[in-house]
Design a protein around this motif. Sequence first.
Motif, short mmCIF file in Angstrom:
data_model
loop_
_atom_site.label_atom_id
_atom_site.label_comp_id
_atom_site.label_asym_id
_atom_site.label_seq_id
_atom_site.Cartn_x
_atom_site.Cartn_y
_atom_site.Cartn_z
N LYS A 80 0.84 -1.21 0.00
CA LYS A 80 0.00 0.00 0.00
C LYS A 80 0.87 1.26 0.00
O LYS A 80 0.55 2.23 -0.67
N THR A 81 1.97 1.22 0.74
CA THR A 81 2.89 2.36 0.75
C THR A 81 3.48 2.57 -0.63
O THR A 81 3.56 3.70 -1.12
N LEU A 82 3.88 1.50 -1.28
CA LEU A 82 4.45 1.59 -2.62
C LEU A 82 3.41 2.13 -3.61
O LEU A 82 3.72 2.97 -4.45
N GLU A 83 2.15 1.68 -3.49
CA GLU A 83 1.07 2.18 -4.35
C GLU A 83 0.86 3.67 -4.12
O GLU A 83 0.64 4.43 -5.08
N ALA A 84 0.92 4.12 -2.87
CA ALA A 84 0.74 5.55 -2.56
C ALA A 84 1.86 6.38 -3.18
O ALA A 84 1.61 7.47 -3.71
N LEU A 85 3.08 5.89 -3.14
CA LEU A 85 4.20 6.59 -3.78
C LEU A 85 4.01 6.65 -5.29
O LEU A 85 4.25 7.68 -5.92
N LYS A 90 5.86 8.59 -8.28
CA LYS A 90 7.15 8.03 -7.86
C LYS A 90 7.26 6.56 -8.25
O LYS A 90 7.71 5.74 -7.47
N GLU A 91 6.85 6.21 -9.44
CA GLU A 91 6.90 4.80 -9.87
C GLU A 91 8.33 4.32 -10.02
O GLU A 91 9.22 5.08 -10.39
N LEU A 92 8.52 3.05 -9.74
CA LEU A 92 9.82 2.42 -9.92
C LEU A 92 9.93 1.84 -11.32
O LEU A 92 8.93 1.46 -11.92
N PRO A 93 11.15 1.76 -11.84
CA PRO A 93 11.31 1.13 -13.15
C PRO A 93 11.03 -0.37 -13.05
O PRO A 93 11.09 -0.94 -11.96
#
Length: 106
Positions: A80-85, A90-93
């Motif tokens: 969920k934290t990664l989805e919020a970023l 702030k997507e990761l490659p």
Amino acid sequence: MCIIDHAICLAQNGFHVFRLAPESKVPMFSGWQDDATTDVDQVARFYTKTPNANIAVKTGPQSNLCVIDIDRKGDVDGFKTLEALAARGKELPPSPISKTPTGGCH
């Protein structure tokens, strides 16, 4: 493909390999930081001596590798934290993903 082949493949691709205790995340030997190597012959010797060892890769500048550890523990959900970023731009490659036994990933 057997474990020694996987370890050699990682070393050939520039990842510094070291051994973990079988079915564990605990280094098999003290001094693992200095044992981590890309030397294919050394990796072959490692896994010939200890064929049941698990494989680890030393992260950081040596292997040119940054790892994000996403956990799910209690009320904390790293996904969920990664989805919020990502929602904030702030997507990761695209990256390799390894699932962890606790439902997270690296």
